[in-house]
Design an enzyme around this catalytic site. Structure first.
Site, short mmCIF file in Angstrom:
data_model
loop_
_atom_site.label_atom_id
_atom_site.label_comp_id
_atom_site.label_asym_id
_atom_site.label_seq_id
_atom_site.Cartn_x
_atom_site.Cartn_y
_atom_site.Cartn_z
N SER A 284 2.40 56.51 86.41
CA SER A 284 3.56 55.94 86.94
C SER A 284 3.67 54.56 87.41
O SER A 284 3.65 53.62 86.43
CB SER A 284 4.09 56.72 88.45
OG SER A 284 5.43 56.18 88.90
N LEU A 285 3.92 53.93 88.43
CA LEU A 285 3.97 52.53 88.79
C LEU A 285 2.64 51.81 88.44
O LEU A 285 2.59 50.84 88.22
CB LEU A 285 4.53 52.30 90.24
CG LEU A 285 4.68 50.71 90.65
CD1 LEU A 285 5.53 50.02 89.63
CD2 LEU A 285 5.00 50.84 92.12
#
Length: 431
Positions: A334-335
């Site tokens: 994800s991030l």
């Protein structure tokens, strides 16, 4: 007249003078999850190391035994299991020989080491002399009765306001007592390979939880490691037994706690509305991390935290594994993947490293030129002169600058000289 009920059959008593064999201990640690305790066995390898250190001598103040592939240290004197690479509450460690069945999940719980020694001593006397039906009382006023080697029971005390000692029949349902870890239903892993071939740093995404089960980055990375070990066992078992391949170590990189320890949570709390309390706090912990990363104030904090944490973990890993010569990879979710992308594309190389790379590039370029000249000579069926051109360090550019005089000075005969000059002339005209 009604007949009296038949008397309960007494367990058969063994013959006196039996042979006593000492119990083999196994080491466990206490894992606490949501105020619930669960005793987990160390692997066979770790338990043997702990037992060897325990039996080495009485002075155990400074004895530290690495376990779980070096990710946890056991401080033998304090009986504590401490995480090495991340922050985690220390777990209690116990050298276990006697167990009783718990009342909640039917898992066996080890007795304390001191009381286990009392039980073992009573068991030894009972086996040696053939005198069973021994009754012992634990420090918690719990009664244990040794009927015979295969029947030993544990009675919990009944809560009462007086000091009268209750009999076993008044103490409710008895619980099974077992001697030795081999007599309880518990899965004990053999242990992880000592050799490590590769190191992977895993960077998490938004929020402190990393999956739909709301587990931490440490727990999720443990799953990565377990899957990797199971694949090794399934597909590379023979190579692993012959120590041709090692394992892959996965280490978590946590940046969320560092970001939210800067005081930002206090500021968020002041502006968070009281309605829908749980949802708003969940958003503060997760979704807002995306906005933090897009802000000039906190973006650099996150990147610096990830970089410094990976460097710290790498240094610590090399200190504990000085023979490691494998590669290092990074993985992001994800991030975390975006953070790693920005980190890799914007990092500045060390000046010495840049010079080294430049020298390597020049060397590679030169070698590539010589190889290209060799290919040309092969096309012209003049492979026997490759060594001559290599000795003179002739690359493609130098070859096209050659004259007949140069080739003659190199010792190239007339026929091959004409072929080479014709090739150079034809290529020059084509350009």
């Amino acid at each position: 007249p009604p007949r009296p009920p038949p008397a309960a059959a007494e367990p058969p008593e063994p013959e006196p003078g039996g042979r006593y064999e000492a119990v083999v201990p196994h080491w466990f640690y206490c894992k606490v999850t949501e105020t619930r305790e669960r005793w987990v066995p160390f692997s066979v390898q770790d338990s043997e190391r702990l037992e060897a250190a325990h039996g080495a001598g009485k002075e155990q103040d400074g004895v530290v035994v690495p376990t779980s592939g070096g990710r946890y240290d056991v401080h033998l004197r304090a009986r504590q299991r401490v995480a090495v690479y991340w922050e985690e509450e220390a777990a209690q460690v116990r050298r276990c020989t006697w167990f009783y069945k718990g009342d909640k999940d039917n898992k066996f719980i080890p007795y304390s080491e001191a009381f286990s020694e009392e039980l073992e001593e009573a068991y030894m006397i009972a086996v040696t002399l053939g005198e069973w039906k021994k009754k012992l009382e634990s420090p918690n006023r719990e009664v244990i009765i040794l009927h015979n080697p295969k029947l030993m029971v544990h009675y919990h005390p009944v809560a009462s306001s007086d000091d009268w000692v209750s009999t076993p029949t008044e103490q409710g349902r008895p619980r099974t007592v077992k001697r030795g870890v081999e007599n309880i239903a518990v899965e004990i892993p053999h242990g992880e390979p000592q050799q490590i071939d590769h190191l992977v740093f895993v960077v998490h995404g938004i929020g402190p939880a990393c999956d739909i089960r709301f587990r931490s980055i440490v727990q999720c990375v443990n799953d990565f490691r377990n899957v990797s070990l199971s694949m090794l066992q399934a597909h590379f078992k023979k190579a692993q037994e012959q120590q041709q391949v090692g394992r892959v170590e996965f280490l978590p990189v946590n940046w969320h706690s560092s970001l939210h320890s800067t005081g930002v949570d206090v500021d968020l709390e002041r502006i968070t509305l009281p309605s829908i309390n749980r949802l708003r706090h969940f958003i503060n912990d997760t979704i807002l991390d995306v906005f933090f990363y897009n802000s000039s104030t906190y973006c650099q904090t996150i990147v610096d935290t990830v970089a410094s944490e990976m460097n710290r973990l790498h240094r610590l890993f090399l200190q504990r594994n000085p023979e490691f010569t494998g590669g290092v990879s990074i993985a992001g979710h994800s991030l975390g993947s975006l953070i790693l992308f920005d980190l890799l594309t914007n990092q500045k190389a060390d000046p010495e490293e840049e010079e080294h790379c430049a020298q390597g590039s020049r060397t590679t370029s030169g070698m590539g030129g010589i190889e290209e000249v060799k290919e040309i000579l092969k096309k012209l069926e003049l492979s026997e002169y490759c060594d001559v051109f290599e000795k003179e360090k002739m690359d493609r550019q130098a070859l096209f600058l050659c004259t007949e005089k140069n080739l003659k000075e190199m010792g190239i005969p007339l026929g091959p000289r004409m072929k080479i000059l014709h090739y150079i002339s034809r290529k020059t005209e084509m350009k």
